[in-house]
Design a protein around this motif. Sequence first.
Motif, PDB file in Angstrom:
ATOM      1  N   GLN A  56       0.817  -1.214   0.000  1.00 11.06           N
ATOM      2  CA  GLN A  56       0.000   0.000   0.000  1.00 11.06           C
ATOM      3  C   GLN A  56       0.852   1.266   0.000  1.00 11.06           C
ATOM      4  O   GLN A  56       0.456   2.285  -0.569  1.00 11.06           O
ATOM      5  CB  GLN A  56      -0.930  -0.003   1.212  1.00 11.06           C
ATOM      6  CG  GLN A  56      -1.968  -1.115   1.195  1.00 11.06           C
ATOM      7  CD  GLN A  56      -2.927  -1.013   2.362  1.00 11.06           C
ATOM      8  OE1 GLN A  56      -3.785  -0.130   2.397  1.00 11.06           O
ATOM      9  NE2 GLN A  56      -2.795  -1.908   3.334  1.00 11.06           N
ATOM     10  N   LYS A  57       2.015   1.183   0.630  1.00 12.67           N
ATOM     11  CA  LYS A  57       2.887   2.351   0.710  1.00 12.67           C
ATOM     12  C   LYS A  57       4.005   2.317  -0.325  1.00 12.67           C
ATOM     13  O   LYS A  57       4.840   3.224  -0.377  1.00 12.67           O
ATOM     14  CB  LYS A  57       3.489   2.453   2.113  1.00 12.67           C
ATOM     15  CG  LYS A  57       2.452   2.648   3.211  1.00 12.67           C
ATOM     16  CD  LYS A  57       3.112   2.740   4.583  1.00 12.67           C
ATOM     17  CE  LYS A  57       2.064   2.922   5.675  1.00 12.67           C
ATOM     18  NZ  LYS A  57       2.700   3.012   7.030  1.00 12.67           N
ATOM     19  N   SER A  58       4.010   1.297  -1.165  1.00 15.25           N
ATOM     20  CA  SER A  58       5.071   1.170  -2.162  1.00 15.25           C
ATOM     21  C   SER A  58       4.840   2.132  -3.324  1.00 15.25           C
ATOM     22  O   SER A  58       3.710   2.293  -3.794  1.00 15.25           O
ATOM     23  CB  SER A  58       5.135  -0.269  -2.678  1.00 15.25           C
ATOM     24  OG  SER A  58       6.019  -0.362  -3.771  1.00 15.25           O
ATOM     25  N   LYS A  59       5.905   2.733  -3.799  1.00 14.01           N
ATOM     26  CA  LYS A  59       5.781   3.637  -4.953  1.00 14.01           C
ATOM     27  C   LYS A  59       5.411   2.881  -6.218  1.00 14.01           C
ATOM     28  O   LYS A  59       4.906   3.470  -7.180  1.00 14.01           O
ATOM     29  CB  LYS A  59       7.094   4.411  -5.151  1.00 14.01           C
ATOM     30  CG  LYS A  59       8.292   3.531  -5.502  1.00 14.01           C
ATOM     31  CD  LYS A  59       9.546   4.370  -5.703  1.00 14.01           C
ATOM     32  CE  LYS A  59      10.746   3.493  -6.068  1.00 14.01           C
ATOM     33  NZ  LYS A  59      11.985   4.318  -6.276  1.00 14.01           N
ATOM     34  N   ASN A  60       5.660   1.573  -6.211  1.00 18.96           N
ATOM     35  CA  ASN A  60       5.297   0.731  -7.357  1.00 18.96           C
ATOM     36  C   ASN A  60       4.094  -0.149  -7.040  1.00 18.96           C
ATOM     37  O   ASN A  60       3.889  -1.190  -7.658  1.00 18.96           O
ATOM     38  CB  ASN A  60       6.486  -0.152  -7.758  1.00 18.96           C
ATOM     39  CG  ASN A  60       7.672   0.652  -8.249  1.00 18.96           C
ATOM     40  OD1 ASN A  60       7.507   1.619  -8.985  1.00 18.96           O
ATOM     41  ND2 ASN A  60       8.868   0.262  -7.819  1.00 18.96           N
TER      42      ASN A  60
END
Length: 270
Positions: A56-60
């Motif tokens: 959820q917090k990943s840039k990808n």
Amino acid sequence: LDVHMGTKASGGADMACQACHRTKDHKIAGASSMTAHYDSRVNCEDCHTGAKAPHQKSKNGAIIARHAARVACQTCHIPYFGRSQATRMEWYWSDAGKDLKSEEQFDKETYVKKMGRFKWGMNEKPVYAWYNGTIEHYMKGQKIKDPSSPVVITKPVGSIKEKTAKIYPYKLFIGDLPMDSSYKYLNIFQHYKSFWVDFNWDKALLGGAEGSGLPYSGKYQFVKTASYFALSHEVAPKEEALQCGECHAGGVRMNWKALGYKGDPMTDGR
């Protein structure tokens, strides 16, 4: 060795086996590619969903979410297996009963007279295959059409054409087993108080035939075997998960054509 079972001090979740393999009425949840029976399955999504959904917090995150529709969590998060202790990768029964010298490989014996010759591995890369939730097993008495090709003992079922199938990681375990030369099926042989005493294959095969109900013609040969063992443990820390370049843009971890693609799906548009 697994982020779920590692201690809090080591960065793990300090979970017991039962946290995932939940029990009810003395029945333990969990399925194995090596056995045909189970009471219920354990899936990553049992915990990693909803508010606890990963990435959820990943840039990808959006790209990874698209992958998750066709790629199992284990594929990226178990990049290697046998990371601390060597795992048996090959087992040749055809050498059992001989007087061969055993050597050491990763502190493991490469030969035991009762069981044959082994090959061990550490930090092994998985092989990858489609899996739709079904495992195909070699069945007792099943005829072997081509003894010159490896007999697949257990393998995942699935293909690129099935929307519910995903790419999963496996340990490919190879070796050999005796096959009845006339009936063309794998023999069942008697170990205890038979082969492990006198190392007589004919006697062991005859004893196995009496116990299994499969006739033994009196002639046997060894055939190559292969088994796909599903990998679900040894989940590495997120920092060690596979990165894009290991599979795409020249990465060689995935055999795209064997999986049914024309080539790297990142570059050929599929």
